[in-house]
Scaffold this motif. Sequence first.
Motif, PDB file in Angstrom:
ATOM      1  N   ASN A 280      88.421  74.771 -44.505  1.00 56.73           N
ATOM      2  CA  ASN A 280      89.662  75.159 -43.799  1.00 56.73           C
ATOM      3  C   ASN A 280      89.684  74.662 -42.349  1.00 56.73           C
ATOM      4  O   ASN A 280      90.197  75.338 -41.448  1.00 56.73           O
ATOM      5  CB  ASN A 280      89.854  76.676 -43.811  1.00 56.73           C
ATOM      6  CG  ASN A 280      90.153  77.220 -45.191  1.00 56.73           C
ATOM      7  OD1 ASN A 280      90.762  76.526 -46.007  1.00 56.73           O
ATOM      8  ND2 ASN A 280      89.706  78.433 -45.467  1.00 56.73           N
ATOM      9  N   PHE A 333      95.882  80.840 -32.826  1.00 55.46           N
ATOM     10  CA  PHE A 333      94.619  80.616 -33.530  1.00 55.46           C
ATOM     11  C   PHE A 333      93.441  80.374 -32.574  1.00 55.46           C
ATOM     12  O   PHE A 333      92.413  79.815 -32.975  1.00 55.46           O
ATOM     13  CB  PHE A 333      94.757  79.420 -34.474  1.00 55.46           C
ATOM     14  CG  PHE A 333      95.794  79.610 -35.545  1.00 55.46           C
ATOM     15  CD1 PHE A 333      95.761  80.727 -36.368  1.00 55.46           C
ATOM     16  CD2 PHE A 333      96.814  78.682 -35.726  1.00 55.46           C
ATOM     17  CE1 PHE A 333      96.720  80.905 -37.358  1.00 55.46           C
ATOM     18  CE2 PHE A 333      97.780  78.860 -36.710  1.00 55.46           C
ATOM     19  CZ  PHE A 333      97.734  79.973 -37.523  1.00 55.46           C
ATOM     20  N   VAL A 336      89.806  81.107 -33.578  1.00 58.29           N
ATOM     21  CA  VAL A 336      89.110  80.316 -34.598  1.00 58.29           C
ATOM     22  C   VAL A 336      89.100  78.826 -34.241  1.00 58.29           C
ATOM     23  O   VAL A 336      88.998  77.970 -35.113  1.00 58.29           O
ATOM     24  CB  VAL A 336      89.747  80.536 -35.988  1.00 58.29           C
ATOM     25  CG1 VAL A 336      89.460  81.934 -36.486  1.00 58.29           C
ATOM     26  CG2 VAL A 336      91.246  80.267 -35.956  1.00 58.29           C
ATOM     27  N   VAL A 358      91.169  77.611 -40.151  1.00 53.00           N
ATOM     28  CA  VAL A 358      92.191  78.551 -40.609  1.00 53.00           C
ATOM     29  C   VAL A 358      92.829  77.970 -41.868  1.00 53.00           C
ATOM     30  O   VAL A 358      93.030  76.755 -41.960  1.00 53.00           O
ATOM     31  CB  VAL A 358      93.253  78.787 -39.502  1.00 53.00           C
ATOM     32  CG1 VAL A 358      93.905  77.496 -39.074  1.00 53.00           C
ATOM     33  CG2 VAL A 358      94.295  79.803 -39.955  1.00 53.00           C
ATOM     34  N   TYR A 380      97.076  86.617 -35.506  1.00 53.30           N
ATOM     35  CA  TYR A 380      96.201  86.184 -36.592  1.00 53.30           C
ATOM     36  C   TYR A 380      94.939  87.030 -36.630  1.00 53.30           C
ATOM     37  O   TYR A 380      94.274  87.240 -35.607  1.00 53.30           O
ATOM     38  CB  TYR A 380      95.826  84.719 -36.421  1.00 53.30           C
ATOM     39  CG  TYR A 380      94.904  84.212 -37.504  1.00 53.30           C
ATOM     40  CD1 TYR A 380      95.312  84.205 -38.839  1.00 53.30           C
ATOM     41  CD2 TYR A 380      93.622  83.744 -37.207  1.00 53.30           C
ATOM     42  CE1 TYR A 380      94.481  83.751 -39.843  1.00 53.30           C
ATOM     43  CE2 TYR A 380      92.785  83.276 -38.207  1.00 53.30           C
ATOM     44  CZ  TYR A 380      93.222  83.292 -39.520  1.00 53.30           C
ATOM     45  OH  TYR A 380      92.391  82.846 -40.525  1.00 53.30           O
ATOM     46  N   ALA A 382      91.363  86.981 -37.973  1.00 57.03           N
ATOM     47  CA  ALA A 382      90.385  86.029 -38.507  1.00 57.03           C
ATOM     48  C   ALA A 382      89.546  86.624 -39.630  1.00 57.03           C
ATOM     49  O   ALA A 382      89.059  85.890 -40.504  1.00 57.03           O
ATOM     50  CB  ALA A 382      89.477  85.547 -37.377  1.00 57.03           C
ATOM     51  N   LEU A 385      91.857  86.673 -42.653  1.00 59.85           N
ATOM     52  CA  LEU A 385      92.407  85.325 -42.890  1.00 59.85           C
ATOM     53  C   LEU A 385      93.915  85.372 -43.147  1.00 59.85           C
ATOM     54  O   LEU A 385      94.443  84.688 -44.023  1.00 59.85           O
ATOM     55  CB  LEU A 385      91.702  84.642 -44.074  1.00 59.85           C
ATOM     56  CG  LEU A 385      90.202  84.407 -43.937  1.00 59.85           C
ATOM     57  CD1 LEU A 385      89.665  83.702 -45.188  1.00 59.85           C
ATOM     58  CD2 LEU A 385      89.894  83.581 -42.705  1.00 59.85           C
TER      59      LEU A 385
END
Length: 393
Positions: A280, A333, A336, A358, A380, A382, A385
Motif C-alpha cells: 500500500n 495522511f 503514514v 495507505v 484518517y 491509520a 486503515l
Amino acid sequence: MSDLEKTPDDAFQKLLDSDVDGLLEASEKPKKVTSSDRLERAFLEIVEFRRAEGRLPSSSTREIAERKLGARLDGILANDEKIEALKHLDEFDLLIEPEPPASLDELLENDDLDLLSDDSGLHDVSDLPARRSPADHASAKRVKAENFEEYEPLFKQKHAELADGTFSLVPYSGIHLIAEGAFLVLNGVMLFVAEVRDAEYKETTVRVNRRERTRVIFENGTESSMYRQSLSIRLFEQDGRALARTGHDLAEIGDADRESGHIYVLRSRSDHPQISGCENLYKIGFSTTTVQKRIARAATDPTYLMAPVEVVEDYRVYNLKPSALEHLLHRLFAEVRLNVSQIDATGRRYDPSEWFVVPREVINQAIKMIISGEIVNYEYDAKQLKIVERRAQ
C-alpha cells in the motif's frame, strides 16, 4: 404672346406648374422582388420565431402557422443551395443539420413525445461494461463513462450549489455555451462538457462544414462523443438549460469550471526490497501537465524513488487549485508518510515527501470527499486503515 400663339409644350408645362398637390407626378417604379429576397424573408420569419419562442418551429404541430414555418425550415435544410444563400442570416445555427441517431440511446434522447419511455429500466446502460472501438470516434454512441468516479463528485457539487442558490438554471442560448468545463441540462439530465476536440472539416459540393467532437459526461454514468453542433440543436429543441453562477452574466458560464490540473496516484516499480516489500505504498502528487509527461524521467528522479512508476489514478480537477487539494491529502495522511532518503547521481540527498502507506481505495475516497467538501469533518485512522469522523478536541 397671346394664348393662341402658345405651343402645346407650353400648355403642358403650365398644367404641370399648376399641380401644387403633385397629382401628376409619376410614381417610382416598384423594385422587383427577386427569388433571393423572398427566400431571405421566409427564413427571417423562422429566425423571429426562434427568437420569440426559444425553440425551432415544428412541422408536425397542430398550430398551422408554426407548422408552416417548420415545413419551410425542413425544405431549406434539404437544399444545399438555400443553406449556402442563407448562412449570413443564421444567427441561431438553424441551418446546421443534426446527425441521424447512431444508436438506440440517441434515438431515446430525441423522443420528445416520450413514445419510447422505459420505466422498466430495460434501456439503462449505466451498469454495462465500457466498450471502446475505433468506430466510436466516427459516431456518437452512448457508453458507460470511463473513470466516472472522477466526475461524480462534480455533479454532486453542482446539485448542492443549485440547492443553496450559488448556481441557477438559465435557458440555453447558443453553441458558445458548449465549452470545456460547462454544465448543461438536457431532458432533465445534467451533463458535463469534459472536452471539445479539434475541429473536423467535411467538404460537400457547395461548402465546407466545420464540426467539433466533444466528450460529454452524463450524471447517469454514461458518456457520448456527439458533435458540438448536434448537442446544440438538441438543447434548443428540448428546452435545454445551462448552469450559471447566480448574479453573473451568461458570458461567464463555465469560467469557474475549467480544468485546473491533475491529481495523480502512483505505484513504484522499484526492485529495492525496502520499496517493493512495502504494501500500500503510493505517491500522491499534482501536475498542470499530463501525468505521463510529468513522470517521464522517474527512473532518474529521487522524487520518484529513482525507479519507474505506474499511474494507478489520474483525477482531472475542476474548480479547485490542484496544489491546495494535494496539500489537503498530504495533511490527511501525514501520519503514514514514508520515511525514506534517496541519493541522486550527483550525491545529493533527498527526502521524498509525497509517498504514503495507505490503501488505494482510501486515497480515492479522500479525493472524492475533498472535492465534495465533506472531508472537513473526517480524519484518517491509520490503525483501522479507514477515514473516520473527526474526534472532538
